[in-house]
Structures are given as structure tokens and as C-alpha cells.
Write an enzyme that holds these catalytic residues in place. Structure first.
Site, PDB file in Angstrom:
ATOM      1  N   CYS A 116     -17.972 -23.544 -46.258  1.00 47.45           N
ATOM      2  CA  CYS A 116     -18.060 -24.658 -47.222  1.00 47.45           C
ATOM      3  C   CYS A 116     -18.081 -26.020 -46.539  1.00 47.45           C
ATOM      4  O   CYS A 116     -18.382 -27.027 -47.171  1.00 47.45           O
ATOM      5  CB  CYS A 116     -16.911 -24.577 -48.218  1.00 47.45           C
ATOM      6  N   HIS A 254     -14.952 -31.007 -52.137  1.00 45.04           N
ATOM      7  CA  HIS A 254     -15.688 -29.738 -52.242  1.00 45.04           C
ATOM      8  C   HIS A 254     -15.380 -29.116 -53.607  1.00 45.04           C
ATOM      9  O   HIS A 254     -14.230 -29.045 -54.033  1.00 45.04           O
ATOM     10  CB  HIS A 254     -15.251 -28.811 -51.108  1.00 45.04           C
ATOM     11  N   ASN A 284     -18.554 -22.663 -57.181  1.00 43.45           N
ATOM     12  CA  ASN A 284     -18.437 -23.008 -55.775  1.00 43.45           C
ATOM     13  C   ASN A 284     -19.742 -22.643 -55.060  1.00 43.45           C
ATOM     14  O   ASN A 284     -20.029 -21.470 -54.855  1.00 43.45           O
ATOM     15  CB  ASN A 284     -17.253 -22.237 -55.179  1.00 43.45           C
TER      16      ASN A 284
HETATM   17  C1  LIG Z   1      -8.870 -17.313 -56.987  1.00 42.96           C
HETATM   18  C2  LIG Z   1      -7.922 -18.136 -57.829  1.00 42.96           C
HETATM   19  C3  LIG Z   1      -8.707 -18.812 -58.948  1.00 42.96           C
HETATM   20  C4  LIG Z   1      -6.887 -17.225 -58.450  1.00 42.96           C
HETATM   21  O1  LIG Z   1      -5.966 -17.985 -59.176  1.00 42.96           O
HETATM   22  P1  LIG Z   1      -4.412 -17.708 -58.992  1.00 42.96           P
HETATM   23  O2  LIG Z   1      -3.734 -18.575 -59.954  1.00 42.96           O
HETATM   24  O3  LIG Z   1      -4.103 -17.916 -57.545  1.00 42.96           O
HETATM   25  O4  LIG Z   1      -4.304 -16.208 -59.422  1.00 42.96           O
HETATM   26  P2  LIG Z   1      -3.743 -14.977 -58.573  1.00 42.96           P
HETATM   27  O5  LIG Z   1      -4.650 -14.688 -57.400  1.00 42.96           O
HETATM   28  O6  LIG Z   1      -2.324 -15.241 -58.284  1.00 42.96           O
HETATM   29  O7  LIG Z   1      -3.909 -13.844 -59.621  1.00 42.96           O
HETATM   30  C5  LIG Z   1      -3.146 -13.840 -60.800  1.00 42.96           C
HETATM   31  C6  LIG Z   1      -3.568 -12.657 -61.632  1.00 42.96           C
HETATM   32  O8  LIG Z   1      -4.855 -12.929 -62.197  1.00 42.96           O
HETATM   33  C7  LIG Z   1      -5.701 -11.822 -61.967  1.00 42.96           C
HETATM   34  N1  LIG Z   1      -7.055 -12.252 -61.872  1.00 42.96           N
HETATM   35  C8  LIG Z   1      -7.748 -12.640 -60.771  1.00 42.96           C
HETATM   36  N2  LIG Z   1      -9.006 -12.959 -61.087  1.00 42.96           N
HETATM   37  C9  LIG Z   1      -9.110 -12.795 -62.441  1.00 42.96           C
HETATM   38  C10 LIG Z   1     -10.149 -12.972 -63.343  1.00 42.96           C
HETATM   39  N3  LIG Z   1     -11.373 -13.391 -62.969  1.00 42.96           N
HETATM   40  N4  LIG Z   1      -9.904 -12.725 -64.649  1.00 42.96           N
HETATM   41  C11 LIG Z   1      -8.713 -12.310 -65.062  1.00 42.96           C
HETATM   42  N5  LIG Z   1      -7.678 -12.110 -64.232  1.00 42.96           N
HETATM   43  C12 LIG Z   1      -7.880 -12.362 -62.932  1.00 42.96           C
HETATM   44  C13 LIG Z   1      -5.196 -11.208 -60.690  1.00 42.96           C
HETATM   45  O9  LIG Z   1      -5.597  -9.847 -60.616  1.00 42.96           O
HETATM   46  C14 LIG Z   1      -3.711 -11.355 -60.842  1.00 42.96           C
HETATM   47  O10 LIG Z   1      -3.238 -10.321 -61.652  1.00 42.96           O
HETATM   48  P3  LIG Z   1      -1.841  -9.598 -61.324  1.00 42.96           P
HETATM   49  O11 LIG Z   1      -0.815 -10.674 -61.430  1.00 42.96           O
HETATM   50  O12 LIG Z   1      -1.772  -8.577 -62.403  1.00 42.96           O
HETATM   51  O13 LIG Z   1      -2.002  -9.050 -59.953  1.00 42.96           O
HETATM   52  C15 LIG Z   1      -7.215 -19.205 -57.000  1.00 42.96           C
HETATM   53  O14 LIG Z   1      -6.308 -18.598 -56.114  1.00 42.96           O
HETATM   54  C16 LIG Z   1      -8.154 -20.031 -56.204  1.00 42.96           C
HETATM   55  O15 LIG Z   1      -8.934 -20.776 -56.742  1.00 42.96           O
HETATM   56  N6  LIG Z   1      -8.080 -19.972 -54.869  1.00 42.96           N
HETATM   57  C17 LIG Z   1      -8.982 -20.689 -54.019  1.00 42.96           C
HETATM   58  C18 LIG Z   1     -10.316 -20.063 -54.097  1.00 42.96           C
HETATM   59  C19 LIG Z   1     -11.359 -20.876 -53.440  1.00 42.96           C
HETATM   60  O16 LIG Z   1     -11.587 -21.969 -53.827  1.00 42.96           O
HETATM   61  N7  LIG Z   1     -12.011 -20.307 -52.438  1.00 42.96           N
HETATM   62  C20 LIG Z   1     -13.058 -20.902 -51.749  1.00 42.96           C
HETATM   63  C21 LIG Z   1     -12.556 -22.021 -50.926  1.00 42.96           C
HETATM   64  S1  LIG Z   1     -13.826 -22.705 -50.044  1.00 42.96           S
END
Ligand SMILES: CC(C)(COP(=O)(O)OP(=O)(O)OC[C@H]1O[C@@H](n2cnc3c(N)ncnc32)[C@H](O)[C@@H]1OP(=O)(O)O)[C@@H](O)C(=O)NCCC(=O)NCCS
Length: 327
Positions: A116, A254, A284
Site C-alpha cells: 500500500c 491511505h 482498499n
Molecule cells: C479487518 C478488520 C476490519 C476487522 O475488524 P476487527 O474489529 O479487528 O474485527 P476482528 O478481526 O477482531 O473480528 C471480530 C469478529 O468479526 C468477525 N468478522 C470478520 N470479518 C467479518 C465480516 N466480513 N463479516 C462479519 N463478521 C466478520 C471475525 O470472524 C470475528 O469473529 P469472532 O469474534 O467470532 O472470532 C480490522 O481489523 C481492520 O480493518 N484491520 C486493518 C485491515 C487493513 O486495513 N489492512 C490493510 C492495511 S494496508
């Protein structure tokens, strides 16, 4: 007193595939909901390339827009750098394919792999090479078709990414406008937290390991590091120039996740109305996110001549970068 910038942005462009994938579409593919995706990411739609559409096609379209915007032609470009981690082929470089599609005859062309952060890394390289005196004008592109690397059965990642390309032409600056400062940084200790482990030399494609060819991510860890690194990057470019947060007209983080964007804005103390957001429409787009946002902001008047724009980014590697540009 600020040093006069060596290079400036002469024109910008962007391109996205026509097809739009909505959260409602994703609800039919994995166990997710429109509400979850909007609350956790802020993303409503993303553009997805048709299978078989490589990055070069989007990158060339963005580049044509940038050339038109700058009032330049293929003969005016002698350097092409494409930031991408989803290039058309292992080789040749996507930059060479862009060169072919645009009919640019006399140029050096290569890709930069910084996920990214690919656009700001490429901008830094382009600016340095112009400074060397060996090149006159560079076409700098960030482009991705990450939909080709998404595991469409993994709800943790498949809602997040979109495809697109953004381009900028840079050339010598004759005035106070231009690239004032860029900061690049990486921390390879976290290489495994955001990775596509398949199809490279470590895991060459075999019929039994094709499942490795997909984006894997520790979302929470990425989130935490992203906020800290982008905020630090901004401090560093402000420190290099002696400019202050109040001098910035628009902060372009970003576009990975609305919560990350808001957390960065809050951490650095930037009012929401000076933080650019389009992640709701594009998801993204990795290396494409910053140049697409710059182009959209310029064409909509959010960036006007004289404005000071800060861009900050973070991605796999981990890599991160920040830039200060006077338009
Ligand atoms: C990926 C992201 C949105 C997840 O959000 P979060 O609040 O951290 O959520 P978690 O990973 O803790 O997951 C929480 C729950 O939601 C669930 N979940 C994940 N994706 C899901 C989706 N699309 N729909 C529904 N539930 C989802 C998980 O399975 C988890 O369930 P569990 O508690 O039963 O295990 C967040 O971590 C994020 O944005 N991270 C950065 C990602 C990014 O920008 N990457 C590129 C950088 S360049």
C-alpha cells in the site's frame, strides 16, 4: 526557510473497473452483513476488475488521463515507475506493459513492490531520479488488481479490497509548488502479518498448494501498527520542513478502513473536514489509494493551487510512508 522543491506534480489521472461489488453482493458470498462491513470498515462498494484484466490496463488508462491533464504526450515521458503487488505477470514489469500500451519509446520502466506504500515509494524514487539529472519527466503510478489475490470465501479479507489505478506526472518545479518532503520506512519483523505467501519462489505454484495464493492478514495487529506508523510519518515530514499541522489544507491517509483514517486524524489532531475519505466507494485499493484520492480531490476542487497536501500510508512489509506536497 523552506528549500525550493525540485519536482512538482504536472498532472494526475485515475481509472477503476466498471463493475461495482456492493456489501449486499458480498452478503450472498460469505457470512457477513452490510451493517458489519460499514460499522467495522466504512466500506460500501468497491470496483472489481473482470477476470483476466491486469493492472497494466488500468494503469495505462490512469496514465492517459494524467498526460491529458498535464497537456503532455508519450514523447514527454522518460521514466515510468509502477507501484504494485499485483502486476500482470511475474515478469516483465507492469511498467514495461504500460510503456508498450502508451507507445512511450524512450524511457526506463520498472515496478516497485511496497504494497500500500507503493505510490509514495515510487514518487520518492522518481523524484530522486529527476534530481540526478538523468531524467526529465516521470510517470508515477500506483495500481492494483487485488481482487485476483483475494480468497472470496474468507470474510476476514474479502470485504476490504478493491481494484484501481492512480497516476501522476512529475517534472521540474520552477516555483514554490512541488514535493516538499517524503519519508519512507519499513519494518520487516512483521512481514508475516499481511502476506500473500503463494506463487513466489518460496512456494512456487503446484496443484496442491494453490490455496496459498491469497491475502492473509492479522487485522487487529495491522490496524494498531497502521495508526501509529502513519501518525509518526506525518510528524517526520512536518519536522523535515518546519511546517505545522495547521498549514496542511488536506490530509490524505491511505484508504484502508474508515476507522483507521479517523484514528489517524484524531491522533495527529486534524479536524475531520480536512481529512480525505473515499474508502466508502473504493475499498482498499492498496498502492492506488493515494494517487486516486489525489486525482479525485484535485478534480473536485478539494485540492486547489497553493494548497498544502499531506499523504500518509501503511502496508504489508510492514512499509509506511508520508509526503508533503504543495500544489
Ligand atoms: C479487518 C478488520 C476490519 C476487522 O475488524 P476487527 O474489529 O479487528 O474485527 P476482528 O478481526 O477482531 O473480528 C471480530 C469478529 O468479526 C468477525 N468478522 C470478520 N470479518 C467479518 C465480516 N466480513 N463479516 C462479519 N463478521 C466478520 C471475525 O470472524 C470475528 O469473529 P469472532 O469474534 O467470532 O472470532 C480490522 O481489523 C481492520 O480493518 N484491520 C486493518 C485491515 C487493513 O486495513 N489492512 C490493510 C492495511 S494496508
Amino acid at each position: 526557510m523552506q528549500a525550493k522543491p525540485h519536482a512538482k506534480i504536472l498532472g494526475t489521472g485515475r481509472a477503476v473497473p466498471e463493475k461495482i461489488l456492493s456489501n449486499a453482493d458480498l452478503e450472498k458470498m460469505v457470512d457477513t452483513s452490510d451493517q458489519w462491513i460499514i460499522e467495522r470498515t466504512g466500506i460500501r462498494t468497491r470496483h472489481i476488475a473482470e477476470p483476466g484484466t491486469g493492472v497494466a490496463q488500468l494503469a495505462a488508462a490512469a496514465a492517459r488521463n494524467a498526460l491529458d491533464d498535464a497537456g503532455l504526450g508519450p514523447q514527454d515521458i522518460d521514466l515510468i515507475i509502477v507501484g504494485t503487488v499485483s502486476g500482470d505477470y511475474k515478469f516483465p514489469a507492469t511498467a514495461c506493459l504500460v510503456q508498450q500500451q502508451l507507445g512511450i519509446e524512450q524511457a526506463a520502466a520498472f515496478d516497485v513492490s511496497a504494497a500500500c506504500s507503493g505510490f509514495l515509494y515510487s514518487l520518492r524514487l522518481g523524484e530522486s531520479l529527476l534530481r540526478s539529472g538523468d531524467f526529465r519527466r516521470a510517470l508515477i503510478i500506483g495500481g492494483e488488481v487485488l481482487s485476483s489475490q483475494v480468497d472470496w470465501s474468507d470474510r476476514n479479507t474479502c470485504t476490504l479490497f478493491g481494484d484501481g489505478a492512480g497516476a501522476a506526472i512529475i517534472g521540474p518545479s520552477q516555483d514554490e509548488s512541488g514535493i516538499l518532503a517524503l519519508h519512507l520506512q519499513s519494518d520487516g519483523r512483521h512481514a508475516g502479518l499481511l502476506i500473500n505467501p503463494g506463487c513466489g519462489s518460496a512456494n512456487p505454484p503446484r496443484p496442491d498448494n494453490l490455496h496459498l495464493h491469497a491475502i492473509r492478514m492479522e487485522g487487529r495487529e495491522v490496524f494498531r501498527h497502521a495508526v501509529a506508523a502513519m501518525s509518526d510519518g506525518l510528524d517526520r515530514v512536518l519536522g523535515k520542513t518546519g511546517l505545522r499541522l495547521e498549514d496542511i489544507d488536506l490530509l490524505i491517509p491511505h484508504q484502508a478502513n474508515l476507522r483507521i483514517i479517523q484514528a489517524v486524524g484524531k491522533k495527529v489532531g486534524m479536524p475531520e473536514d480536512r481529512v480525505y475519505v473515499n474508502v466508502d466507494r473504493f475499498g482498499n485499493t492498496s498502492a492506488a489509494s493515494i494517487p486516486m484520492a489525489i486525482d479525485e480531490a484535485r478534480r473536485s476542487g478539494r485540492i486547489a493551487p497553493g494548497h498544502l497536501v499531506a499523504a500518509v500510508t501503511f502496508g504489508a512489509g510492514f512499509t509506511w510512508a508520508a509526503g508533503l506536497i504543495r500544489f
